[in-house]
Design an enzyme around this catalytic site. Structure first.
Site, PDB file in Angstrom:
ATOM      1  N   ARG A   1      40.038 -45.153  51.334  1.00 26.53           N
ATOM      2  CA  ARG A   1      41.422 -45.282  51.795  1.00 26.53           C
ATOM      3  C   ARG A   1      41.631 -44.675  53.182  1.00 26.53           C
ATOM      4  O   ARG A   1      42.713 -44.159  53.462  1.00 26.53           O
ATOM      5  CB  ARG A   1      42.403 -44.618  50.818  1.00 26.53           C
ATOM      6  CG  ARG A   1      42.572 -45.334  49.503  1.00 26.53           C
ATOM      7  CD  ARG A   1      43.571 -46.483  49.630  1.00 26.53           C
ATOM      8  NE  ARG A   1      43.501 -47.323  48.441  1.00 26.53           N
ATOM      9  CZ  ARG A   1      44.384 -47.292  47.458  1.00 26.53           C
ATOM     10  NH1 ARG A   1      45.417 -46.492  47.538  1.00 26.53           N
ATOM     11  NH2 ARG A   1      44.249 -48.073  46.431  1.00 26.53           N
TER      12      ARG A   1
ATOM     13  N   ARG B   1      48.353 -44.591  54.149  1.00 25.22           N
ATOM     14  CA  ARG B   1      49.664 -44.020  54.469  1.00 25.22           C
ATOM     15  C   ARG B   1      49.646 -42.622  55.051  1.00 25.22           C
ATOM     16  O   ARG B   1      50.658 -42.171  55.571  1.00 25.22           O
ATOM     17  CB  ARG B   1      50.553 -44.053  53.223  1.00 25.22           C
ATOM     18  CG  ARG B   1      51.027 -45.463  52.889  1.00 25.22           C
ATOM     19  CD  ARG B   1      51.512 -45.565  51.469  1.00 25.22           C
ATOM     20  NE  ARG B   1      50.382 -45.394  50.558  1.00 25.22           N
ATOM     21  CZ  ARG B   1      50.460 -45.472  49.240  1.00 25.22           C
ATOM     22  NH1 ARG B   1      51.623 -45.691  48.672  1.00 25.22           N
ATOM     23  NH2 ARG B   1      49.393 -45.319  48.494  1.00 25.22           N
TER      24      ARG B   1
ATOM     25  N   ARG C   1      52.297 -51.122  58.946  1.00 25.97           N
ATOM     26  CA  ARG C   1      52.739 -51.539  57.606  1.00 25.97           C
ATOM     27  C   ARG C   1      54.205 -51.972  57.654  1.00 25.97           C
ATOM     28  O   ARG C   1      54.572 -52.986  57.046  1.00 25.97           O
ATOM     29  CB  ARG C   1      52.531 -50.355  56.663  1.00 25.97           C
ATOM     30  CG  ARG C   1      53.113 -50.455  55.290  1.00 25.97           C
ATOM     31  CD  ARG C   1      52.222 -51.268  54.379  1.00 25.97           C
ATOM     32  NE  ARG C   1      52.730 -51.214  53.022  1.00 25.97           N
ATOM     33  CZ  ARG C   1      53.792 -51.885  52.584  1.00 25.97           C
ATOM     34  NH1 ARG C   1      54.442 -52.683  53.413  1.00 25.97           N
ATOM     35  NH2 ARG C   1      54.189 -51.775  51.343  1.00 25.97           N
TER      36      ARG C   1
ATOM     37  N   ASP D   1      42.756 -55.507  49.559  1.00 21.20           N
ATOM     38  CA  ASP D   1      42.965 -54.840  48.269  1.00 21.20           C
ATOM     39  C   ASP D   1      42.155 -55.555  47.201  1.00 21.20           C
ATOM     40  O   ASP D   1      41.891 -56.760  47.320  1.00 21.20           O
ATOM     41  CB  ASP D   1      44.450 -54.819  47.883  1.00 21.20           C
ATOM     42  CG  ASP D   1      44.694 -53.772  46.799  1.00 21.20           C
ATOM     43  OD1 ASP D   1      44.864 -52.591  47.146  1.00 21.20           O
ATOM     44  OD2 ASP D   1      44.671 -54.130  45.608  1.00 21.20           O
TER      45      ASP D   1
ATOM     46  N   TYR E   1      44.497 -54.455  35.436  1.00 17.79           N
ATOM     47  CA  TYR E   1      45.746 -54.858  36.103  1.00 17.79           C
ATOM     48  C   TYR E   1      46.182 -56.259  35.669  1.00 17.79           C
ATOM     49  O   TYR E   1      47.359 -56.518  35.480  1.00 17.79           O
ATOM     50  CB  TYR E   1      45.575 -54.807  37.623  1.00 17.79           C
ATOM     51  CG  TYR E   1      45.339 -53.408  38.141  1.00 17.79           C
ATOM     52  CD1 TYR E   1      46.414 -52.532  38.340  1.00 17.79           C
ATOM     53  CD2 TYR E   1      44.061 -52.938  38.411  1.00 17.79           C
ATOM     54  CE1 TYR E   1      46.201 -51.242  38.794  1.00 17.79           C
ATOM     55  CE2 TYR E   1      43.838 -51.642  38.866  1.00 17.79           C
ATOM     56  CZ  TYR E   1      44.918 -50.802  39.048  1.00 17.79           C
ATOM     57  OH  TYR E   1      44.712 -49.527  39.487  1.00 17.79           O
TER      58      TYR E   1
END
Ligand code: CP3
Length: 344
Positions: A26, A30, A39, A76, A152
């Site tokens: 990552r 963020r 973003r 992703d 998921y």
């Protein structure tokens, strides 16, 4: 310089180098103000993933700022269910939201045909990233492993114990394994597409491997990952593969002996000495707890010395045991990099 001669790939191949290569899971994310700005410009998270220009920009941001030894494609794992035709969204404060699959009819609606075409923009991003990346910095492509994707796809969102996927496995094993077959094929195709577009290394994230019962890990974790690696190697025999079956503890030794990955990525619960018992020599990536990037300078300094001692004498790629969190401090990342650059 060829990517094969980079510090990162030489370390993977077992060469003795002056220092270990460094990258972070990552690393585009963020905790970086420049990521948050891009973003915001993109609108939705999927728009960011599917814009070759913006995905290239965020992939390169951490390389420009920190000079990491490898870049990872910004994308992703959940673009695979999206490309199979499942409804996938990312909601602020919630995370991924998918239309859950629970029946044969819903499974039959998934469409493997043309999956590469639906991910054409990812191939374009890979080409653009390579044009902007130094000749000595390899690009890592990736997929989520079938089990993690299915947690998921079946649960419809992040589930604390992967309960919905386990329930389907135990109540409707035929449906579960039919789905596994489709997802596994999609995984192999997407990796092949990424390799064709120009990634130098691939990583397989099985973030929820640890929640698969011990007695089923062979069938649901080890075998599918092994088959995916064998599949991509029919066309790309030399491609270095990093595997990350997170949270599997001592059963990682069996994984190491059976799954032909070049690099084993370790979560923070693993001890590298386990692999002294493996039937082959393999490079290790890991495994500092990302929490140390939130704390004090002194706490991180102590932990870095522990990490250096833990991996001493091994082929080691510096990384975390899981992704850096949005609260990760930039000064701590800088401290970590400075330590390893001087650690020789
Ligand atoms: O820098 C990089 O590592 C490359 C890009 C990358 C992302 N996700 C970007 C992302 C990679 C390699 C991933 C992998 C991924 N995605 C995994 C496996 C690794 C792991 O962390 O265990 C998983 C399980 C996912 C699924 C996913 N994506 C979740 C559960 C979430 C929401 C939770 C969260 O962290 O927000 C995402 C969103 C996501 N993927 C973000 C990023 C930078 C944050 C979303 C945002 O910017 O709004």
């Amino acid at each position: 310089m060829k990517k094969e001669d980079s510090l990162f790939v030489r370390t993977i191949r077992g060469a003795q180098c002056d220092r270990p290569p460094i990258w972070l899971m990552r690393q585009a994310g963020r905790y970086l103000p420049e990521y948050r700005a891009t973003r915001a410009e993109a609108g939705s998270f999927l728009d960011l993933c599917f814009s070759p220009k913006l995905a290239t920009e965020v992939t390169l941001q951490p390389i420009r700022r920190f000079g990491f030894d490898a870049a990872i494609l910004f994308s992703d794992i959940l673009i695979i269910p999206w490309a199979l035709g499942q409804d996938v969204r990312f909601e602020q404060g919630v995370g991924p939201v998918l239309e859950p699959i629970a029946s044969e009819a819903e499974l039959a609606a998934l469409d493997l045909n043309g999956i590469e075409d639906r991910l054409e923009s990812v191939g374009e991003a890979i080409e653009l990233i390579n044009a902007g990346l130094g000749a000595d910095i390899p690009l890592i492509g990736f997929i989520g492993a079938p089990w993690t994707l299915m947690t998921y796809m079946i649960g419809g969102r992040s589930t604390p114990d992967q309960g919905p996927a386990k329930k389907l496995l135990l109540e409707q094993p035929d449906l579960f394994f039919a789905m596994l077959e489709i997802v596994e094929e999609a995984c192999a195709r997407v990796l092949r597409m990424q390799i064709k577009a120009g990634v130098d290394v691939v990583k397989i994230f099985d973030s929820w491997a640890g929640s698969v019962p011990m007695s089923l890990r062979q069938k649901i974790v080890f075998d599918p990952i092994k088959r995916i690696i064998e599949n991509v190697r029919t066309d790309a025999p030399q491609i270095p593969v990093i595997a990350f079956p997170r949270g599997i503890g001592a059963s990682y030794l069996k994984f190491a002996n059976e799954v032909p990955a070049d690099v084993l990525a370790l979560d923070q619960g693993m001890d590298p000495s386990l692999f002294d018992h493996a039937n082959r020599k393999v490079a290790l990536q890991g495994n500092m707890d990302p929490m140390f990037l939130l704390g004090s300078e002194a706490a991180l300094a102590d932990e870095l010395v522990r990490q250096r001692d833990l991996f001493a004498g091994r082929s080691h790629i510096v990384n975390l045991g899981h992704g850096i969190t949005p609260e990760g401090k930039i000064e701590r990342v800088e401290q970590m990099i400075a330590f390893w650059r001087n650690a020789a």
